[in-house]
Structure formats: structure tokens, C-alpha cells
Motif scaffolding. Sequence first.
Motif, short mmCIF file in Angstrom:
data_model
loop_
_atom_site.label_atom_id
_atom_site.label_comp_id
_atom_site.label_asym_id
_atom_site.label_seq_id
_atom_site.Cartn_x
_atom_site.Cartn_y
_atom_site.Cartn_z
N GLY A 67 0.80 -1.23 0.00
CA GLY A 67 0.00 0.00 0.00
C GLY A 67 0.83 1.27 0.00
N TYR A 68 2.07 1.18 -0.47
CA TYR A 68 2.95 2.34 -0.56
C TYR A 68 3.12 2.72 -2.03
CZ TYR A 68 4.39 1.25 4.25
OH TYR A 68 4.41 0.98 5.58
N THR A 69 3.77 3.84 -2.27
CA THR A 69 4.16 4.21 -3.63
C THR A 69 5.51 3.56 -3.94
OG1 THR A 69 5.36 6.19 -2.93
CG2 THR A 69 2.99 6.44 -3.38
N PRO A 70 5.79 3.30 -5.20
CA PRO A 70 7.11 2.76 -5.55
C PRO A 70 8.25 3.64 -5.06
CG PRO A 70 5.60 2.51 -7.39
CD PRO A 70 4.88 3.36 -6.37
N SER A 71 8.03 4.95 -5.11
CA SER A 71 9.07 5.87 -4.65
C SER A 71 9.37 5.66 -3.17
CB SER A 71 8.63 7.32 -4.90
OG SER A 71 9.58 8.22 -4.36
N ALA A 72 8.32 5.47 -2.36
CA ALA A 72 8.51 5.26 -0.92
C ALA A 72 9.26 3.96 -0.67
CB ALA A 72 7.16 5.25 -0.20
N ILE A 73 8.95 2.91 -1.45
CA ILE A 73 9.64 1.64 -1.29
C ILE A 73 11.12 1.81 -1.63
CG2 ILE A 73 9.85 -0.72 -2.15
CD1 ILE A 73 7.45 -0.33 -0.36
N SER A 74 11.40 2.51 -2.74
CA SER A 74 12.79 2.73 -3.14
C SER A 74 13.55 3.49 -2.07
CB SER A 74 12.83 3.50 -4.47
OG SER A 74 12.27 2.73 -5.51
N GLN A 75 12.90 4.47 -1.45
CA GLN A 75 13.56 5.25 -0.40
C GLN A 75 13.88 4.38 0.81
OE1 GLN A 75 11.04 8.61 0.45
NE2 GLN A 75 11.25 9.49 -1.62
N GLN A 76 12.97 3.48 1.17
CA GLN A 76 13.19 2.60 2.32
C GLN A 76 14.36 1.64 2.05
OE1 GLN A 76 11.54 2.47 5.41
NE2 GLN A 76 10.75 4.46 4.72
N VAL A 77 14.42 1.10 0.82
CA VAL A 77 15.51 0.19 0.48
C VAL A 77 16.83 0.94 0.46
CG1 VAL A 77 16.47 -1.28 -1.33
CG2 VAL A 77 14.03 -1.40 -0.78
N ALA A 78 16.83 2.17 -0.10
CA ALA A 78 18.06 2.96 -0.15
C ALA A 78 18.55 3.28 1.26
CB ALA A 78 17.81 4.25 -0.93
N ALA A 79 17.62 3.60 2.19
CA ALA A 79 18.01 3.89 3.58
C ALA A 79 18.58 2.66 4.24
CB ALA A 79 16.79 4.42 4.35
N LEU A 80 17.99 1.48 3.95
CA LEU A 80 18.50 0.24 4.54
C LEU A 80 19.89 -0.09 4.00
CD1 LEU A 80 17.94 -2.17 6.39
CD2 LEU A 80 16.88 -3.34 4.44
N GLU A 81 20.11 0.16 2.69
CA GLU A 81 21.44 -0.07 2.11
C GLU A 81 22.48 0.84 2.77
OE1 GLU A 81 20.71 -1.67 -2.41
OE2 GLU A 81 20.61 0.50 -2.07
N LYS A 82 22.06 2.06 3.09
CA LYS A 82 22.97 2.98 3.77
C LYS A 82 23.31 2.45 5.16
CE LYS A 82 23.53 7.87 4.98
NZ LYS A 82 22.90 9.22 4.95
N GLU A 83 22.31 1.93 5.85
CA GLU A 83 22.55 1.37 7.18
C GLU A 83 23.46 0.14 7.10
OE1 GLU A 83 18.20 2.58 9.19
OE2 GLU A 83 18.63 0.51 8.58
N ALA A 84 23.23 -0.70 6.07
CA ALA A 84 24.01 -1.93 5.95
C ALA A 84 25.40 -1.67 5.39
CB ALA A 84 23.27 -2.92 5.04
N GLY A 85 25.54 -0.58 4.66
CA GLY A 85 26.84 -0.26 4.07
C GLY A 85 27.19 -1.14 2.89
N ILE A 86 26.16 -1.70 2.24
CA ILE A 86 26.39 -2.60 1.12
C ILE A 86 25.13 -2.65 0.27
CG2 ILE A 86 25.61 -4.67 2.34
CD1 ILE A 86 27.89 -6.20 0.98
N SER A 87 25.30 -2.93 -1.04
CA SER A 87 24.15 -3.02 -1.93
C SER A 87 23.32 -4.25 -1.61
CB SER A 87 24.64 -3.09 -3.39
OG SER A 87 23.54 -3.24 -4.26
#
Length: 299
Positions: A27-47
Motif C-alpha cells: 500500500g505504498y508508492t514505488p518511490s517510498a519503497i525505493s527510499q526505504q531500500v536505499a536507507a537500509l542499504e545505507k545502514e548496511a553499508g552494502i548493496s
Amino acid sequence: MLDVRRMQVLRAVVTSGSITAAAANLGYTPSAISQQVAALEKEAGISLLERVGRGVQPTEAGRLLTEHAAGITDRLVEAEAALSDLRAGRTGSLRVRYFATAGAALVPPAVARFRAEHPTVRLDLKPTEPLDPMLEISSGHADVAIFIDHGRAPGPGLQLAHLLDDPYLAVLPRDHDLRHKRVLDLNDLADVPWVDAAFLPDCCRGIVTDACAGAGFSPNFVVESDDYPTAQGFVAAGLGVTIAPKLGLGAIHPGVVVRRLRNPEPFRSIRAAFREAGSVNPAAASLLNALKDAATTSS
């Protein structure tokens, strides 16, 4: 620290195969999903994801986090189920403290009923001093305590429930001159020797001496006893009379007779103390109801 909610978003993306499908499922927008994944990648420090055609697939790090996200979801489901059982009174434990005569008369039938209604709830039953159950509860050592109320206000966070008023009865030698009276005025016992049956001087003896003072005399204790059955033995031997609470008499000694009292009729007020948080616990509420019914039956 990795954000658990973003890990769940990543899992949705991996299991659905695309950001667009995950967005539709959540129930989110694709943009919101992309932002969540990008933030998680930043936290993980890896793609975590890589594009494959029109969709995406997880990297090795993405697969690792997806597996952990699945485990977290399973544990959350288990936790929610456990909480549901606890709220419904199907699981958990209750620590109950009681004093001796309540244990003999009130607790057994209440516990039998409680176990029938809540067979999976564990009961921790222990006798304790009847004067200070609030200390047991406020210190975290008990959830419910049965005690003799002697006018002390409950501590913060505690509630009291009245169970019964336990009347005192006169106990006389079987051949005593007053045995023919069905009800005695308390001052009928003013000029006879007494057996002290109070096993709690600061509480039970105070009830006795205060009642006698109200009848205009002070009891002449000639023998001391630390429990009611022993006191009955001294009375049966003709060493004096005593008065004892109804719940404390238990089996009546064959050498004594028991009579009601009046003017005044002493009694001890028996209550249950419990933490306020326990009042919304279905298991605690069920035990309290069982105790009240047991008190009604024994009164």
C-alpha cells in the motif's frame, strides 16, 4: 543499527520480485519503497538489490537480510500469539500468598475451581504472614495475597477486595456452666480464666482484647497457645475458655463446645490484595472471583 521495518520492506521486494509489486502489496508508492531500500542499504553499508530486466533480485547481502527478516516476522507472530494467550488468561503464572487459616478454608476450593478454568496457568502458592502481604506484592514477590485487614491503607499501586468477615466464637469446656446458652454475651466470660489462642499478638490478640474492652473487661489469660487447635486442647482440659475465629477452629475438639458471641461480636476482616495491573489480568480476576465464592460458602 538496522531498521526492522525496512528489512520487512526489503523482504516484500525480494518475495514479489519488483519494487512496483511490493508497493502494491504494502500500500505504498514505488518511490517510498525505493527510499526505504536505499536507507537500509545505507545502514548496511552494502548493496542489497540489483536490477534484472524489469525487476530486481537480491544480492548476497540482500538474501541474508531477507532471511533474517523472515525469522523476525515469525518471532513477532509467536510473540503476538503469546500475548493474546496471556491477555485471555490461557497462559502465564500467578504468585499467591496466604495465611494459615485462609489456606485451610478458602484457598483449596478456590484453587480447584481456578485450575479447572485455567489449566495452563501456573500457580505459585506459598503461606506467608497475614499482616504484610502488601510488602510481598509491592516488592514484586506476589501477585495476590490474602490477609487480615487491620486498618492499614494499601500502598501505591495496590487494590483491596473484601472476602469475608470471620466471626469469633466462644470455645468452652464441654462441662462448663455456660454450655447451655446458645449465644453468649462476651461479658459472660469476664470472670473466668482464659486461654490465649492468638498466634499473632499484634493483630488477632488485638481483636480479642479490643472486643473484651468494649464489653467492659480485660481477659485473664492463664495459658498461652500459638495456634487454635492447641488452644482447644487446653480448653478441653478445663484450664480456661477462649474465643477463636470460625475459620481457625477447623475440626472441633470432642472435649469442647462452641457458642456464638454478641455484645459485641468480634470478627476479623479478611481481604485479598493485588496490584492494580493485576485487576485487568483475566487469570487474576478469575482467582479473585473463586476466592469470593469460597468465602461465601464458608461464611
